[in-house]
Scaffold this active site. Structure first.
Site, PDB file in Angstrom:
ATOM      1  N   TYR A  92      -1.801  -0.732  11.187  1.00 29.38           N
ATOM      2  CA  TYR A  92      -2.043  -1.100   9.779  1.00 29.38           C
ATOM      3  C   TYR A  92      -0.974  -0.501   8.865  1.00 29.38           C
ATOM      4  CZ  TYR A  92      -3.798  -1.213   5.065  1.00 29.38           C
ATOM      5  OH  TYR A  92      -3.882  -1.408   3.706  1.00 29.38           O
ATOM      6  N   SER A 136       0.853  -1.208   0.000  1.00 26.71           N
ATOM      7  CA  SER A 136       0.000   0.000   0.000  1.00 26.71           C
ATOM      8  C   SER A 136       0.875   1.239   0.000  1.00 26.71           C
ATOM      9  CB  SER A 136      -0.877   0.026   1.249  1.00 26.71           C
ATOM     10  OG  SER A 136      -1.628   1.227   1.301  1.00 26.71           O
TER      11      SER A 136
HETATM   12  P1  NAP Z   1     -11.634  -6.165   1.376  1.00 26.62           P
HETATM   13  O1  NAP Z   1     -12.690  -5.958   0.355  1.00 26.62           O
HETATM   14  O2  NAP Z   1     -12.008  -6.083   2.822  1.00 26.62           O
HETATM   15  O3  NAP Z   1     -10.940  -7.567   1.055  1.00 26.62           O
HETATM   16  C1  NAP Z   1     -10.082  -8.217   1.981  1.00 26.62           C
HETATM   17  C2  NAP Z   1      -9.949  -9.674   1.579  1.00 26.62           C
HETATM   18  O4  NAP Z   1      -8.992 -10.288   2.465  1.00 26.62           O
HETATM   19  C3  NAP Z   1     -11.260 -10.429   1.729  1.00 26.62           C
HETATM   20  O5  NAP Z   1     -11.347 -11.423   0.742  1.00 26.62           O
HETATM   21  C4  NAP Z   1     -11.099 -11.087   3.096  1.00 26.62           C
HETATM   22  O6  NAP Z   1     -11.846 -12.282   3.207  1.00 26.62           O
HETATM   23  C5  NAP Z   1      -9.605 -11.421   3.075  1.00 26.62           C
HETATM   24  N1  NAP Z   1      -9.099 -11.637   4.428  1.00 26.62           N
HETATM   25  C6  NAP Z   1      -8.970 -10.728   5.424  1.00 26.62           C
HETATM   26  N2  NAP Z   1      -8.480 -11.312   6.522  1.00 26.62           N
HETATM   27  C7  NAP Z   1      -8.288 -12.632   6.215  1.00 26.62           C
HETATM   28  C8  NAP Z   1      -7.818 -13.755   6.943  1.00 26.62           C
HETATM   29  N3  NAP Z   1      -7.411 -13.666   8.225  1.00 26.62           N
HETATM   30  N4  NAP Z   1      -7.759 -14.945   6.294  1.00 26.62           N
HETATM   31  C9  NAP Z   1      -8.173 -15.073   5.017  1.00 26.62           C
HETATM   32  N5  NAP Z   1      -8.629 -14.038   4.284  1.00 26.62           N
HETATM   33  C10 NAP Z   1      -8.691 -12.837   4.879  1.00 26.62           C
HETATM   34  O7  NAP Z   1     -10.473  -5.097   1.214  1.00 26.62           O
HETATM   35  P2  NAP Z   1      -9.480  -4.731   0.021  1.00 26.62           P
HETATM   36  O8  NAP Z   1      -9.386  -3.269   0.012  1.00 26.62           O
HETATM   37  O9  NAP Z   1      -9.829  -5.423  -1.224  1.00 26.62           O
HETATM   38  O10 NAP Z   1      -8.107  -5.305   0.615  1.00 26.62           O
HETATM   39  C11 NAP Z   1      -7.238  -6.149  -0.127  1.00 26.62           C
HETATM   40  C12 NAP Z   1      -5.807  -5.748   0.140  1.00 26.62           C
HETATM   41  O11 NAP Z   1      -5.613  -4.434  -0.358  1.00 26.62           O
HETATM   42  C13 NAP Z   1      -5.425  -5.707   1.611  1.00 26.62           C
HETATM   43  O12 NAP Z   1      -4.138  -6.280   1.762  1.00 26.62           O
HETATM   44  C14 NAP Z   1      -5.376  -4.220   1.921  1.00 26.62           C
HETATM   45  O13 NAP Z   1      -4.473  -3.924   2.948  1.00 26.62           O
HETATM   46  C15 NAP Z   1      -4.899  -3.672   0.594  1.00 26.62           C
HETATM   47  N6  NAP Z   1      -5.145  -2.247   0.350  1.00 26.62           N
HETATM   48  C16 NAP Z   1      -6.410  -1.766   0.363  1.00 26.62           C
HETATM   49  C17 NAP Z   1      -6.609  -0.414   0.140  1.00 26.62           C
HETATM   50  C18 NAP Z   1      -7.998   0.197   0.144  1.00 26.62           C
HETATM   51  O14 NAP Z   1      -8.104   1.437   0.221  1.00 26.62           O
HETATM   52  N7  NAP Z   1      -9.045  -0.575   0.002  1.00 26.62           N
HETATM   53  C19 NAP Z   1      -5.522   0.436  -0.096  1.00 26.62           C
HETATM   54  C20 NAP Z   1      -4.248  -0.100  -0.111  1.00 26.62           C
HETATM   55  C21 NAP Z   1      -4.063  -1.461   0.106  1.00 26.62           C
HETATM   56  P3  NAP Z   1     -12.875 -12.547   4.443  1.00 26.62           P
HETATM   57  O15 NAP Z   1     -13.968 -11.521   4.289  1.00 26.62           O
HETATM   58  O16 NAP Z   1     -13.333 -13.941   4.218  1.00 26.62           O
HETATM   59  O17 NAP Z   1     -12.097 -12.363   5.701  1.00 26.62           O
END
Ligand code: NAP
Length: 263
Positions: A152, A139
């Protein structure tokens, strides 16, 4: 219907958000998939990807634990993994001293421990075969001390750094390592992190499909990193020249609980 290339990818956190879109990119390009998340929603995602004409196996595993990662690894059943997209992650808003330490620990275990453990298991196999691609979802948060999201942002600083270090260690092996660094992206992330009352939580965000496409293309090109989106590229470049105290103060303004309602 895409051609089935016989290639095989693992995508973690593929039930929603960026991971869902990354898995879709892989499937559209003919990768068979092993996808994982912590909740049953992953099976609905698997059905979507099967419609793209590839074989998909989905498992529910808590990737914050080594047991969950071992279950995911076992589900490969010895099949060579051509691409690992280590994307699963979770945020946590609020003042550090007021957070439940179990939640803090869960963020660290998911974003760092489970991620690097999986990368080691799959990386060893890739190195011995002399080929493979690893994509981490880091990120741009990793460039900024994240007041009111301190743990985080720290985890993402680790992943951003770890990705470049591993890339260098593997540079002569045929295995490439890429770090996708999104900015604020429209997913379930901010709701799950309890940050909907913050300025960043309420801000206009990038589209998850666009972010994933940038990451997927960078991985396939074997690039070291990609910051998704022009605005984020400018912000991350500026962060390198800005004192950490200033960055932390800027972060407070957009991430402090209730900041959504302040001028
Ligand atoms: P999201 O929609 O909440 O997706 C998160 C995914 O990770 C879901 O599939 C969730 O599945 C899975 N997950 C979380 N904890 C887990 C665990 N303990 N074991 C297995 N699966 C797990 O959010 P997202 O934004 O797409 O996030 C994806 C990545 O992008 C993350 O690494 C986040 O840090 C990064 N990111 C996001 C942003 C943003 O602004 N959205 C910005 C920069 C980086 P479950 O629901 O089944 O737990």
């Amino acid at each position: 219907m895409p051609r089935n290339t016989g290639k095989f990818a693992i995508v973690t956190g593929a039930s929603t958000g960026i991971g869902y879109e990354l898995a879709k990119c892989c499937a559209a390009d003919g990768f068979d998939l092993l996808i994982a998340a912590d909740e049953p929603e992953i099976h609905r995602a698997a059905d979507d990807f099967r419609k793209l004409g590839v074989r998909v196996e989905a498992i529910e595993a808590d990737l914050a634990t080594t047991k969950g990662v071992d279950e995911l690894y076992a589900a490969t059943a010895g099949r060579a993994v051509d691409a690992l997209l280590a994307n699963a992650g979770i945020g946590l808003g609020g003042a550090f001293l007021d957070q439940d330490f179990r939640d803090v620990r869960h963020v660290i275990d998911t974003n760092i421990t489970g991620t690097v453990y999986l990368a080691q298991k799959i990386g060893i196999d890739m190195r011995s075969r002399g080929e493979g691609r690893i994509l981490f979802t880091g990120s741009i948060a990793g460039f900024t001390p994240g007041s009111f999201s301190a743990a985080y942002n720290g985890t993402k600083a680790v992943i951003d750094s770890f990705s470049f270090a591993l890339r260098n260690e593997l540079k002569d092996t045929g295995v490439t390592v890429t770090c996708l660094m999104p900015g604020a992206t429209e997913t379930e992330f901010f709701e799950r992190a309890g940050m909907l009352d913050t300025k960043v939580g309420q801000s206009e965000k990038d589209d998850a499909a666009d972010v994933a496409k940038a990451g997927y293309e960078a991985m396939m090109a074997g690039e070291g990193d990609v910051v998704a989106g022009f605005k984020n590229k400018v912000m991350s470049a500026a962060a390198l020249l800005t004192p950490s105290d200033t960055l932390a103060e800027q972060h407070r303004k957009k991430a402090e609980p209730g900041s959504a309602y302040k001028q």
